[in-house]
Design a protein around this motif. Structure first.
Motif, PDB file in Angstrom:
ATOM      1  N   GLU A   1       5.390  70.591  38.789  1.00  0.00           N
ATOM      2  CA  GLU A   1       6.579  71.174  38.123  1.00  0.00           C
ATOM      3  C   GLU A   1       7.721  70.159  38.103  1.00  0.00           C
ATOM      4  O   GLU A   1       7.936  69.435  39.023  1.00  0.00           O
ATOM      5  CB  GLU A   1       7.023  72.427  38.877  1.00  0.00           C
ATOM      6  CG  GLU A   1       5.973  73.526  38.903  1.00  0.00           C
ATOM      7  CD  GLU A   1       5.513  73.923  37.515  1.00  0.00           C
ATOM      8  OE1 GLU A   1       6.385  74.157  36.675  1.00  0.00           O
ATOM      9  OE2 GLU A   1       4.305  73.973  37.270  1.00  0.00           O
TER      10      GLU A   1
ATOM     11  N   GLY B   1      -2.329  75.129  41.057  1.00  0.00           N
ATOM     12  CA  GLY B   1      -1.349  74.348  40.332  1.00  0.00           C
ATOM     13  C   GLY B   1      -1.439  72.922  40.865  1.00  0.00           C
ATOM     14  O   GLY B   1      -2.539  72.391  41.015  1.00  0.00           O
TER      15      GLY B   1
ATOM     16  N   GLU C   1       2.003  80.906  33.587  1.00  0.00           N
ATOM     17  CA  GLU C   1       3.449  80.993  33.881  1.00  0.00           C
ATOM     18  C   GLU C   1       3.932  82.420  33.682  1.00  0.00           C
ATOM     19  O   GLU C   1       3.539  83.103  32.773  1.00  0.00           O
ATOM     20  CB  GLU C   1       4.223  80.053  32.953  1.00  0.00           C
ATOM     21  CG  GLU C   1       3.825  78.599  33.118  1.00  0.00           C
ATOM     22  CD  GLU C   1       4.016  78.115  34.537  1.00  0.00           C
ATOM     23  OE1 GLU C   1       5.114  78.350  35.086  1.00  0.00           O
ATOM     24  OE2 GLU C   1       3.090  77.528  35.101  1.00  0.00           O
TER      25      GLU C   1
END
Lengths: 155, 155
Positions: A155, B70, B155
């Protein structure tokens, strides 16, 4: 050559013939990981030469190639190339300088492997993009190819 | 049994003995995918029974298990269990009802496979969590086990 070795060699020959494999001769175990690593090294060099088609040569040229980026699914070699073009060769984007780090390659039998690692993309702006990936590779008649790529950008 | 079949059987026996494999007898090809699918089915049932240890029985009980969620890397079976406990059994969290969808299992030789699919978690609140995953599985003496999990939440 002992009788057992002869027996094994003949057995392997017969099994190989019976399976009718289109693959070239089996690779020596020590060559397998090196060949997978060399493929990824060629990909990195192609990327850094801004040769996206050269980079894509590491992927299985098939509609069955799958590319997971985050939770997005791309199916097929051409769609994967198109996605790369859009993200890294369209106006306002750049390819940057790619480096793989902490690459771990593990064989899964003689003709399959998986690779885990990190990618780091250094952009001309000074920014970096990075993330982690899982690759599944298979040995094809044309050589080792990535058949599935699951990449997660940080991210 | 023809002479060739006998020769192949004896050859396989000798190769198996020479390799000293700790694996039980090879599985029939049609059983392999079914056994992998059954493992994931047991995981789903364990999760939905709020049996996290039962769910974790599908993973290789090793410090070498890797779990990518992730861009986060978790190493080892115990750390993976701890992570699940924190996310789904700590105060303010819930396990929800798990469903795997669009599961595709592909064999990579006789003792390895990979699986792609989607997970959907329906929470009591009415919210859902979902995402996609890539699993690498190996056949161990104790049965099929996930050795690497790469999951990307949407998301």
């Amino acid at each position: 050559m002992t009788a057992t070795q002869l027996f094994l060699s003949l057995g392997a020959l017969i099994v190989g013939t019976a399976l009718g494999s289109a693959l070239p001769d089996p690779e020596a175990p020590e060559a397998q990981e090196a060949n997978v690593r060399a493929l990824l090294q060629r990909q990195q060099e192609a990327w850094n030469g801004h040769d996206l088609e050269g980079f894509m040569a590491g992927y299985w040229k098939s509609d069955d190639l799958t590319f997971f980026s985050g939770a997005n699914v791309t199916r097929g070699w051409q769609a994967t190339l198109d996605r790369y073009r859009q993200h890294y060769q369209s106006p306002g984007t750049e390819m940057g300088k790619l480096e793989f780090r902490n690459l771990r390659i593990e064989m899964l039998g003689t003709d399959a492997a998986f690779a885990r690692g990190e990618y780091h993309l250094a952009m001309a702006s000074g920014q970096t993009q990075h993330g982690i990936f899982t690759l599944i590779l298979r040995r094809m008649p044309e050589g080792w190819r990535i058949v599935h790529d699951h990449t997660s950008p940080a991210e």
